[in-house]
Design a protein around this motif. Sequence first.
Motif, PDB file in Angstrom:
ATOM      1  N   THR A  77       0.846  -1.184   0.000  1.00 24.85           N
ATOM      2  CA  THR A  77       0.000   0.000   0.000  1.00 24.85           C
ATOM      3  C   THR A  77       0.888   1.242   0.000  1.00 24.85           C
ATOM      4  OG1 THR A  77      -1.714  -1.177   1.236  1.00 24.85           O
ATOM      5  CG2 THR A  77      -1.842   1.213   1.202  1.00 24.85           C
ATOM      6  N   GLU A  78       0.910   1.937  -1.123  1.00 26.11           N
ATOM      7  CA  GLU A  78       1.782   3.110  -1.264  1.00 26.11           C
ATOM      8  C   GLU A  78       1.078   4.366  -0.748  1.00 26.11           C
ATOM      9  OE1 GLU A  78       4.782   2.896  -1.990  1.00 26.11           O
ATOM     10  OE2 GLU A  78       5.088   1.102  -3.197  1.00 26.11           O
ATOM     11  N   LEU A  79       1.459   4.785   0.453  1.00 24.34           N
ATOM     12  CA  LEU A  79       0.922   6.011   1.036  1.00 24.34           C
ATOM     13  C   LEU A  79       2.094   6.932   1.376  1.00 24.34           C
ATOM     14  CD1 LEU A  79      -1.786   4.455   3.379  1.00 24.34           C
ATOM     15  CD2 LEU A  79      -2.124   5.491   1.135  1.00 24.34           C
ATOM     16  N   PHE A  80       1.807   8.217   1.422  1.00 24.62           N
ATOM     17  CA  PHE A  80       2.883   9.194   1.511  1.00 24.62           C
ATOM     18  C   PHE A  80       2.699  10.146   2.687  1.00 24.62           C
ATOM     19  CE2 PHE A  80       2.357   7.715  -2.795  1.00 24.62           C
ATOM     20  CZ  PHE A  80       3.641   7.330  -3.114  1.00 24.62           C
ATOM     21  N   GLN A  81       3.780  10.798   3.061  1.00 26.67           N
ATOM     22  CA  GLN A  81       3.787  11.720   4.192  1.00 26.67           C
ATOM     23  C   GLN A  81       3.076  13.003   3.768  1.00 26.67           C
ATOM     24  OE1 GLN A  81       7.603  12.091   6.012  1.00 26.67           O
ATOM     25  NE2 GLN A  81       6.999  13.758   7.363  1.00 26.67           N
ATOM     26  N   ASP A  82       1.768  12.966   3.899  1.00 24.38           N
ATOM     27  CA  ASP A  82       0.917  14.067   3.481  1.00 24.38           C
ATOM     28  C   ASP A  82      -0.433  13.840   4.144  1.00 24.38           C
ATOM     29  OD1 ASP A  82      -0.077  16.300   2.151  1.00 24.38           O
ATOM     30  OD2 ASP A  82       0.891  15.771   0.258  1.00 24.38           O
ATOM     31  N   ASP A  83      -1.414  14.692   3.856  1.00 20.31           N
ATOM     32  CA  ASP A  83      -2.718  14.472   4.479  1.00 20.31           C
ATOM     33  C   ASP A  83      -3.526  13.447   3.694  1.00 20.31           C
ATOM     34  OD1 ASP A  83      -3.949  15.896   2.332  1.00 20.31           O
ATOM     35  OD2 ASP A  83      -3.636  17.780   3.382  1.00 20.31           O
ATOM     36  N   LEU A  84      -4.618  13.000   4.301  1.00 17.85           N
ATOM     37  CA  LEU A  84      -5.472  11.994   3.676  1.00 17.85           C
ATOM     38  C   LEU A  84      -6.020  12.479   2.339  1.00 17.85           C
ATOM     39  CD1 LEU A  84      -7.448  10.657   6.764  1.00 17.85           C
ATOM     40  CD2 LEU A  84      -6.189   9.249   5.154  1.00 17.85           C
ATOM     41  N   ARG A  85      -6.412  13.743   2.307  1.00 16.50           N
ATOM     42  CA  ARG A  85      -6.992  14.287   1.075  1.00 16.50           C
ATOM     43  C   ARG A  85      -6.022  14.145  -0.095  1.00 16.50           C
ATOM     44  NH1 ARG A  85      -8.370  18.538   2.946  1.00 16.50           N
ATOM     45  NH2 ARG A  85     -10.655  18.532   2.926  1.00 16.50           N
ATOM     46  N   ARG A  86      -4.789  14.546   0.097  1.00 21.08           N
ATOM     47  CA  ARG A  86      -3.833  14.509  -1.018  1.00 21.08           C
ATOM     48  C   ARG A  86      -3.436  13.073  -1.358  1.00 21.08           C
ATOM     49  NH1 ARG A  86      -2.086  19.358   1.502  1.00 21.08           N
ATOM     50  NH2 ARG A  86      -2.324  21.168   0.150  1.00 21.08           N
ATOM     51  N   ASN A  87      -3.416  12.195  -0.368  1.00 21.03           N
ATOM     52  CA  ASN A  87      -3.161  10.788  -0.681  1.00 21.03           C
ATOM     53  C   ASN A  87      -4.254  10.220  -1.572  1.00 21.03           C
ATOM     54  OD1 ASN A  87      -0.831   9.071   0.590  1.00 21.03           O
ATOM     55  ND2 ASN A  87      -1.255  10.677   2.095  1.00 21.03           N
ATOM     56  N   LEU A  88      -5.481  10.623  -1.344  1.00 18.94           N
ATOM     57  CA  LEU A  88      -6.590  10.186  -2.187  1.00 18.94           C
ATOM     58  C   LEU A  88      -6.537  10.841  -3.562  1.00 18.94           C
ATOM     59  CD1 LEU A  88      -9.494  10.239   0.417  1.00 18.94           C
ATOM     60  CD2 LEU A  88      -8.683   8.230  -0.809  1.00 18.94           C
ATOM     61  N   GLN A  89      -6.189  12.110  -3.604  1.00 22.67           N
ATOM     62  CA  GLN A  89      -6.210  12.849  -4.866  1.00 22.67           C
ATOM     63  C   GLN A  89      -5.095  12.451  -5.830  1.00 22.67           C
ATOM     64  OE1 GLN A  89      -6.362  16.876  -3.279  1.00 22.67           O
ATOM     65  NE2 GLN A  89      -8.552  17.033  -3.772  1.00 22.67           N
ATOM     66  N   LEU A  90      -4.220  11.560  -5.403  1.00 20.06           N
ATOM     67  CA  LEU A  90      -3.276  10.980  -6.360  1.00 20.06           C
ATOM     68  C   LEU A  90      -4.025  10.259  -7.482  1.00 20.06           C
ATOM     69  CD1 LEU A  90      -0.595   9.527  -3.941  1.00 20.06           C
ATOM     70  CD2 LEU A  90      -0.231  11.356  -5.587  1.00 20.06           C
ATOM     71  N   ALA A  91      -5.217   9.752  -7.177  1.00 20.61           N
ATOM     72  CA  ALA A  91      -6.026   9.054  -8.177  1.00 20.61           C
ATOM     73  C   ALA A  91      -6.773  10.022  -9.079  1.00 20.61           C
ATOM     74  CB  ALA A  91      -7.024   8.122  -7.490  1.00 20.61           C
ATOM     75  N   ASP A  92      -7.137  11.174  -8.542  1.00 17.89           N
ATOM     76  CA  ASP A  92      -7.884  12.176  -9.303  1.00 17.89           C
ATOM     77  C   ASP A  92      -7.633  13.526  -8.649  1.00 17.89           C
ATOM     78  OD1 ASP A  92      -9.636  13.818 -10.629  1.00 17.89           O
ATOM     79  OD2 ASP A  92     -11.440  12.635 -10.198  1.00 17.89           O
ATOM     80  N   ALA A  93      -6.730  14.292  -9.223  1.00 15.34           N
ATOM     81  CA  ALA A  93      -6.309  15.554  -8.616  1.00 15.34           C
ATOM     82  C   ALA A  93      -7.455  16.550  -8.495  1.00 15.34           C
ATOM     83  CB  ALA A  93      -5.172  16.170  -9.438  1.00 15.34           C
ATOM     84  N   ARG A  94      -8.504  16.372  -9.294  1.00 16.39           N
ATOM     85  CA  ARG A  94      -9.620  17.316  -9.278  1.00 16.39           C
ATOM     86  C   ARG A  94     -10.790  16.842  -8.421  1.00 16.39           C
ATOM     87  NH1 ARG A  94     -10.272  18.081 -15.666  1.00 16.39           N
ATOM     88  NH2 ARG A  94      -9.977  15.818 -15.477  1.00 16.39           N
ATOM     89  N   ALA A  95     -10.634  15.723  -7.753  1.00 14.22           N
ATOM     90  CA  ALA A  95     -11.733  15.191  -6.936  1.00 14.22           C
ATOM     91  C   ALA A  95     -12.051  16.136  -5.780  1.00 14.22           C
ATOM     92  CB  ALA A  95     -11.360  13.815  -6.405  1.00 14.22           C
ATOM     93  N   ASP A  96     -13.324  16.476  -5.631  1.00 14.07           N
ATOM     94  CA  ASP A  96     -13.727  17.346  -4.526  1.00 14.07           C
ATOM     95  C   ASP A  96     -14.041  16.500  -3.297  1.00 14.07           C
ATOM     96  OD1 ASP A  96     -16.208  16.193  -5.013  1.00 14.07           O
ATOM     97  OD2 ASP A  96     -17.035  17.966  -5.994  1.00 14.07           O
ATOM     98  N   ASP A  97     -14.353  17.185  -2.190  1.00  9.70           N
ATOM     99  CA  ASP A  97     -14.563  16.460  -0.939  1.00  9.70           C
ATOM    100  C   ASP A  97     -15.757  15.518  -1.019  1.00  9.70           C
ATOM    101  OD1 ASP A  97     -12.405  17.823   0.001  1.00  9.70           O
ATOM    102  OD2 ASP A  97     -13.436  18.766   1.698  1.00  9.70           O
ATOM    103  N   VAL A  98     -16.780  15.873  -1.778  1.00  8.06           N
ATOM    104  CA  VAL A  98     -17.940  14.986  -1.926  1.00  8.06           C
ATOM    105  C   VAL A  98     -17.502  13.662  -2.543  1.00  8.06           C
ATOM    106  CG1 VAL A  98     -20.139  14.667  -3.112  1.00  8.06           C
ATOM    107  CG2 VAL A  98     -19.596  16.881  -2.083  1.00  8.06           C
ATOM    108  N   SER A  99     -16.674  13.729  -3.568  1.00  8.16           N
ATOM    109  CA  SER A  99     -16.181  12.513  -4.219  1.00  8.16           C
ATOM    110  C   SER A  99     -15.275  11.717  -3.285  1.00  8.16           C
ATOM    111  CB  SER A  99     -15.411  12.875  -5.496  1.00  8.16           C
ATOM    112  OG  SER A  99     -16.242  13.533  -6.423  1.00  8.16           O
TER     113      SER A  99
END
Length: 230
Positions: A77-99
Amino acid sequence: PAAGMAVQCEGAALAHAGSASAAVPHLDLQLAAGERVALVGASGAGKSTVLAALAGDMAARGGSVRALPACWLTQRTELFQDDLRRNLQLADARADDVSLWAALSAAGLADDVRAMPQGLDTRLGEGGLGLSGGQARRLALARLLLRKNTPLWLLDEPTEGLDTRTARDLLGRLAHEARQRQCSLVIATHLRREAELADRLLCIQGGRLVADHRRGTPAFSSALRALRQD
């Protein structure tokens, strides 16, 4: 691949960079769109090599590999020293909080994140430090679910190291989302609980496919029973 197909490999020779010999010397594999296949075999048999080729991470030295756009849930599981939001947005940089919350809910992690004081802004340490193994795996699943236009999912031992309850819940969510999106699955595994998702069991030994068993046949049931149970 041709219309109606998710994967078409014809005589593909797959070798890792710097290696003189092929880890998978000759791969013939056909996977219809929407089909679910488990690639089973011992460690080192070539399962992850096949996934790497289907993901486009490895070019065939001979033959051909054709596959639909894919997302790959690797063993680690590749996770990085950053917040949860940015770890998720690696998949879709434009994903909003609802997504993001929708993906976390589908992965069964939303309640855990809501319980964190900083929510989506919670900082993780290097490698996902601060999350349990199950939470880290669910976060990786949520990230996979955020990917758009990837009708082929490649899953490399997706629940290895998880307790039985967490693993079965995760697999149920994966199967549900794959059905909803009509995704094709290729699961590399040596665990029965993961192989149970498949329509076909492909047995690989020494880099070669040696058997192709379809659900509903005695050979499929026998091969499934031979896998590790937990």
